[in-house]
Design a protein around this motif. Structure first.
Motif, mmCIF file in Angstrom:
data_model
loop_
_atom_site.group_PDB
_atom_site.id
_atom_site.type_symbol
_atom_site.label_atom_id
_atom_site.label_comp_id
_atom_site.label_asym_id
_atom_site.label_seq_id
_atom_site.Cartn_x
_atom_site.Cartn_y
_atom_site.Cartn_z
ATOM 1 N N ASP A 54 0.851 -1.177 0.000
ATOM 2 C CA ASP A 54 0.000 0.000 0.000
ATOM 3 C C ASP A 54 0.896 1.240 0.000
ATOM 4 N N PHE A 55 0.847 2.016 -1.085
ATOM 5 C CA PHE A 55 1.739 3.158 -1.243
ATOM 6 C C PHE A 55 1.467 4.239 -0.213
ATOM 7 N N ARG A 56 0.216 4.401 0.206
ATOM 8 C CA ARG A 56 -0.136 5.469 1.127
ATOM 9 C C ARG A 56 0.399 5.195 2.537
ATOM 10 N N THR A 57 0.232 3.953 3.021
ATOM 11 C CA THR A 57 0.644 3.634 4.384
ATOM 12 C C THR A 57 2.054 3.069 4.466
ATOM 13 N N GLY A 58 2.591 2.545 3.359
ATOM 14 C CA GLY A 58 3.918 1.948 3.377
ATOM 15 C C GLY A 58 3.951 0.570 4.007
ATOM 16 N N LYS A 59 2.814 -0.132 4.014
ATOM 17 C CA LYS A 59 2.745 -1.448 4.628
ATOM 18 C C LYS A 59 2.289 -2.478 3.611
ATOM 19 N N MET A 60 2.636 -3.744 3.883
ATOM 20 C CA MET A 60 2.171 -4.849 3.075
ATOM 21 C C MET A 60 0.790 -5.265 3.569
ATOM 22 N N MET A 61 -0.193 -5.316 2.640
ATOM 23 C CA MET A 61 -1.570 -5.652 3.001
ATOM 24 C C MET A 61 -2.031 -6.824 2.146
ATOM 25 N N PRO A 62 -1.849 -8.066 2.618
ATOM 26 C CA PRO A 62 -2.249 -9.241 1.821
ATOM 27 C C PRO A 62 -3.731 -9.261 1.485
ATOM 28 N N GLY A 63 -4.575 -8.708 2.349
ATOM 29 C CA GLY A 63 -6.010 -8.693 2.064
ATOM 30 C C GLY A 63 -6.340 -7.881 0.829
ATOM 31 N N LYS A 64 -5.584 -6.829 0.585
ATOM 32 C CA LYS A 64 -5.799 -6.002 -0.595
ATOM 33 C C LYS A 64 -5.492 -6.770 -1.859
ATOM 34 N N LEU A 65 -4.438 -7.614 -1.833
ATOM 35 C CA LEU A 65 -4.084 -8.419 -2.999
ATOM 36 C C LEU A 65 -5.174 -9.438 -3.283
ATOM 37 N N GLN A 66 -5.764 -10.028 -2.225
ATOM 38 C CA GLN A 66 -6.816 -11.014 -2.413
ATOM 39 C C GLN A 66 -8.051 -10.383 -3.036
ATOM 40 N N LYS A 67 -8.397 -9.139 -2.599
ATOM 41 C CA LYS A 67 -9.543 -8.452 -3.185
ATOM 42 C C LYS A 67 -9.310 -8.134 -4.655
ATOM 43 N N ASN A 68 -8.082 -7.743 -5.008
ATOM 44 C CA ASN A 68 -7.775 -7.450 -6.408
ATOM 45 C C ASN A 68 -7.894 -8.699 -7.264
ATOM 46 N N LYS A 69 -7.464 -9.855 -6.722
ATOM 47 C CA LYS A 69 -7.574 -11.098 -7.476
ATOM 48 C C LYS A 69 -9.034 -11.471 -7.710
ATOM 49 N N GLN A 70 -9.872 -11.276 -6.677
ATOM 50 C CA GLN A 70 -11.281 -11.581 -6.845
ATOM 51 C C GLN A 70 -11.939 -10.646 -7.854
ATOM 52 N N ARG A 71 -11.537 -9.368 -7.840
ATOM 53 C CA ARG A 71 -12.118 -8.424 -8.802
ATOM 54 C C ARG A 71 -11.702 -8.760 -10.213
ATOM 55 N N LEU A 72 -10.423 -9.111 -10.422
ATOM 56 C CA LEU A 72 -9.948 -9.441 -11.760
ATOM 57 C C LEU A 72 -10.542 -10.742 -12.266
ATOM 58 N N ARG A 73 -10.899 -11.644 -11.337
ATOM 59 C CA ARG A 73 -11.460 -12.919 -11.747
ATOM 60 C C ARG A 73 -12.822 -12.736 -12.398
ATOM 61 N N HIS A 74 -13.552 -11.688 -11.976
ATOM 62 C CA HIS A 74 -14.879 -11.428 -12.515
ATOM 63 C C HIS A 74 -14.889 -10.250 -13.480
ATOM 64 N N ASP A 75 -13.739 -9.737 -13.841
ATOM 65 C CA ASP A 75 -13.654 -8.583 -14.728
ATOM 66 C C ASP A 75 -13.642 -9.062 -16.175
ATOM 67 N N PRO A 76 -14.580 -8.584 -17.047
ATOM 68 C CA PRO A 76 -14.578 -9.020 -18.444
ATOM 69 C C PRO A 76 -13.301 -8.640 -19.172
#
Length: 266
Positions: free
Chosen positions: A64-86
Motif C-alpha cells: 500500500d503506497f499510502r501507508t507503506g505497509k504490506m496488506m495481503p487482504g488487498k491483494l486477495q480483493k484485487n484477485k477476486q475483482r480481476l477474476r470477474h472482470d470481463p
C-alpha cells in the motif's frame, strides 16, 4: 507552509525512507502527499515508479503506497475483482465455464431453475421480444436538469457555454441550459447523426410530434465555416494546455532541485 515527516519503511529493503508532506495552508490544507526515497536519495512519487525501479527484487503486489505497509487482504480483493472482470478475461484470464442454470434464491421446497432470457433472435433459449425493442423515452426529460449549475473547488459557479445562434430551442419553457443538456446527451448516447427536429409539425405541437431521439432544437446544418471555427478553438485550447504542462514541468523540476539542495545542506 508544509510539514514533512520522514521515517523508515520496513516493508522495503533497508535504507528506504517514507516521507509524508502535509499541507498547512491553501485550498488543499490538511491533505498529504507520500514520497519514497531510495538509499541513494532518488525520489519516487508513485507505486508504478517504485515497481519499475525495484523490478523483481521486491514483490509490491500487496504493498500500500499510502501507508507503506504490506496488506495481503488487498491483494486477495484485487484477485477476486480481476477474476470477474470481463477485461481480464479478454487479456487471457480463465473464464467461468460453468454452464448450469442458476438456482432461485427465494424460499421454495424444490429447487427451481431460472429461465435464461436473451434479446438475440437466433439464440436457442427463450427470446423476449418486448425487451429487444427500443425502450420508450420520457418526453422533455432534459427539463429535470433545469436550475443545476456546476461549480469549482471554491464553490464558484462556472460560466455556461455559449450556443451558436443557429440553434433554436423547441418545446415548452425552452432555455439554453435545457438545449445544452439535450445536445450533450445526444452526442454521447446516440450513434445516429444529430440533425434536430426535422418535422415542421414538432414546432406546432412538440408534445405529439417530437422525435425523442433528437435534441430539443430546430433542424440545423453544419457548414465548413463552423468546422474551421471549431478547429481554431481546438488549436487554441491545445496550445494553452501545452503551455500549462510546460509550466508545471518547470515548476516540478525547480522543486526537485530545491529539495536536493536542501538535502545536501542538511
Amino acid at each position: 507552509m508544509m510539514e514533512r515527516k520522514r521515517t523508515d519503511c520496513p516493508a522495503l529493503p533497508p535504507g528506504w525512507k517514507k516521507e509524508e508532506v502535509i499541507r498547512k495552508s491553501g485550498l488543499s490544507a490538511g491533505k498529504s502527499d507520500v514520497y519514497y526515497y531510495s538509499p541513494s536519495g532518488k525520489k519516487f512519487r508513485s507505486k508504478p515508479q517504485l515497481s519499475r525501479y525495484l523490478g523483481n527484487t521486491v514483490d509490491l503486489g500487496c504493498f500500500d503506497f499510502r501507508t507503506g505497509k504490506m496488506m495481503p487482504g488487498k491483494l486477495q480483493k484485487n484477485k477476486q475483482r480481476l477474476r470477474h472482470d470481463p477485461l481480464s478475461l479478454a487479456k487471457g484470464g480463465k473464464p467461468d465455464l460453468n454452464t448450469a442454470l442458476p438456482i432461485r434464491q427465494t424460499a421454495s421446497i424444490f429447487k427451481q431453475p431460472v429461465t435464461k432470457v436473451t434479446s438475440h433472435p437466433g439464440n436457442k433459449v427463450k427470446t423476449d421480444l418486448q425487451r429487444a425493442t427500443e425502450q420508450p423515452r420520457q418526453l422533455f426529460w432534459e427539463k429535470r436538469l433545469k436550475g443545476l449549475r456546476s461549480s469549482d473547488v471554491t464553490e464558484e459557479v462556472l460560466r455556461t457555454m455559449d450556443l451558436p445562434k443557429g440553434l433554436q430551442s423547441v418545446g415548452p419553457d425552452s432555455s439554453d441550459d435545457t438545449l445544452l443538456s439535450a445536445i450533450a446527451s445526444a452526442l454521447h448516447m446516440s450513434s445516429s447523426p444529430i440533425t434536430g427536429q426535422t418535422s415542421v409539425a414538432a414546432e406546432k405541437n412538440p408534445a405529439i410530434w417530437l422525435n425523442t431521439s433528437q435534441p430539443l432544437c430546430k433542424a440545423f446544418t453544419v457548414t465548413d465555416e463552423h468546422i474551421r471555427e471549431q478547429e481554431l478553438k481546438v488549436y487554441q485550447a491545445r496550445r494553452s494546455l501545452e503551455e500549462a504542462l510546460m509550466a508545471d514541468g518547470l515548476a516540478r523540476a525547480a522543486e526537485n532541485t530545491r529539495e536536493l539542495l536542501e538535502g545536501k545542506t542538511a
